[in-house]
Design a protein around this motif. Sequence first.
Motif, short mmCIF file in Angstrom:
data_model
loop_
_atom_site.label_atom_id
_atom_site.label_comp_id
_atom_site.label_asym_id
_atom_site.label_seq_id
_atom_site.Cartn_x
_atom_site.Cartn_y
_atom_site.Cartn_z
N LEU A 186 32.87 7.93 48.54
CA LEU A 186 34.15 7.51 49.08
C LEU A 186 34.04 6.67 50.35
O LEU A 186 34.76 5.67 50.49
N PRO A 187 33.17 7.01 51.32
CA PRO A 187 33.10 6.17 52.53
C PRO A 187 32.76 4.71 52.23
O PRO A 187 33.36 3.80 52.81
N ARG A 188 31.81 4.47 51.30
CA ARG A 188 31.47 3.08 50.96
C ARG A 188 32.65 2.39 50.27
O ARG A 188 32.91 1.20 50.50
N ALA A 189 33.35 3.13 49.41
CA ALA A 189 34.48 2.54 48.71
C ALA A 189 35.62 2.21 49.66
O ALA A 189 36.29 1.17 49.51
N ILE A 190 35.83 3.06 50.65
CA ILE A 190 36.86 2.77 51.65
C ILE A 190 36.50 1.51 52.44
O ILE A 190 37.35 0.65 52.71
N LYS A 191 35.23 1.38 52.81
CA LYS A 191 34.79 0.18 53.52
C LYS A 191 34.98 -1.07 52.66
O LYS A 191 35.44 -2.11 53.14
N ALA A 192 34.67 -0.97 51.36
CA ALA A 192 34.87 -2.10 50.45
C ALA A 192 36.34 -2.47 50.36
O ALA A 192 36.70 -3.65 50.32
N ARG A 193 37.20 -1.48 50.35
CA ARG A 193 38.64 -1.75 50.28
C ARG A 193 39.13 -2.41 51.57
O ARG A 193 40.02 -3.26 51.54
N GLU A 194 38.57 -2.01 52.71
CA GLU A 194 38.97 -2.63 53.98
C GLU A 194 38.66 -4.12 53.97
O GLU A 194 39.43 -4.93 54.51
#
Length: 428
Positions: free
Chosen positions: A326-334
Motif C-alpha cells: 500500500l505505501p508504494r501504491a499511495i506514492k504512485a497515486r500521488e
Amino acid sequence: MRDVDFDFDDELDADPAEDDGRARTFPAFGPGKRIGRKFADTWWGNSWIESMERTALDPEQLKKGRQYAFAGQVGSITVSPGRISAPVHDGDQYTPHDTVVRIGTLPDAEWDRLLDRVAAKAGHIAALLDRDMPQDLVNTADDAGVRLLPGYGDLEPECGCPSWDHPCRHAAALSYQASWLLDRDPFVLLLMRGRAEPELVEELRSRNTGRAVTAEEEDATGTWAEEAYTTAPASLPGPPAPVHGEAMPLAPLLAAHDAPGIDADALGILAADAASRARRLLVATPAEVLAPEHDAWQDAVRLASEMPNSPAAKRLEEASGRAGELPRAIKAREYAGSAGVDALDTVFSPPKDLVSRATDALREAWEGSGAAPELKNWRNRWTVGRDVQVRYGRDGRWYPFRRHCGQWWPAGPPSPGPADALLNVLKD
C-alpha cells in the motif's frame, strides 16, 4: 486480408473523423476484464455481439477472439462515424495487427426523423444522458424507419492479418470489447452511426426549444422547462462548497440505534468519501462522470491515500491481501492518480518497434555523460544500471522508478518520453 508491416503506404484506410474531432479513443481494457454474467452487461451490448456472431464463418475464430478480449490483447479503441479500430496482437508476438470493424452510418433524413421522435419524449433524452438505452427508445427509432442497432450483415470486419476468416480472431476480439464500451455509454453506438454526443445534444436541445406544446402534453407533463426558468430566480445556486474539518462522530449514533459489530470509524470514513465523490460528480464533465470504475485494489489505494496513517488504512491493506504494497501504491497515486497505480502493477508487451525506439532513446540520453550503465529491457520495463527503472504505461506515458530496500518505488510524475522520465529521476 493481408500482412501489415506498418509502412504508411500499407496501412488500412485512415479515419477522416480523426481530423474533424469526432473520433473518441478509449484506453485499453486490462487482462481479465469482464462485465456481467454474459459477455456484455446490457441488452444492447449483447445485441451488438449477436449481430457479429450471426455472420461468423468459423466459431473457432470467435472463441479465440473472446480469449484475446479477456486477455487484454486489444489496444486503445478508436470510435468514429462508420468504424471502430484498434491494434490487436497475438500473445506470442510484439507487432499488432491494424483491425477495423465498419458499420453503416445513418443518412441525414433518418437522423432528422429519429431526433424528432426522441426530442418529443423527455424520457428518451434523460435515459441517454443517464447512459441508458431503453427498449422503448429503440422501438421509437424502428417506428421512424431507423435501425439503430446493427442487424445481420451490418458489421464489416477488416484486418491486416493474413487470415481470410470473417471475422478473424482479431476483429472478433475488437467487436467483443466494443460491446463493453456500448455497455457504459450508448452514445458510442450513436457515434458509430454518424453523430457525436455534443452535436446530438445540441440538436435535441434545439428541437426541444422549438417544439410547440400541445394541451395534452402540458396536462401530462406539468410545467415545461421554458416556463419554469421564466419564473425561477435570475441565477441558480452553484454546486455546494466542499466541506472541511472533522467528520461527524458516528459511534454515539450507531450505539443509539443498536448497531453492534459496525465499525463506526470505518463507516464514518466511507460516508465522508461518498459525500465527497457525490460533490465531485456535480461539477464533473461528462468524460469524468463516465471514467472507468476502479477495481477493488485501486479503490483501496484511493481510500487509503486520503487517510494514510489511520487504523482504517491498515485494515484496507490487510483486507486487500496485498500487505506491504500500500505505501508504494499511495506514492504512485500521488504522482499520477489511478494511472500511476496501474503502472506500478501492470506488465505487458508493447509493440516491438516501440521497444526498439525506447531503447535507443534511453541510450542516447546518456551521450556526453560518460560510460552508460547496463540497460536491460523486459516487456514494458527498462532497468538502467541497478537502481533506476523506466516503465511504459498503458496510457502511453513513461514512469520513473528507483530501487529502495529491494523494491521499486515511484520516483516522480510520468513523462511523455522515456528519455525525459530517465533524466528526471537522475536529477533527484
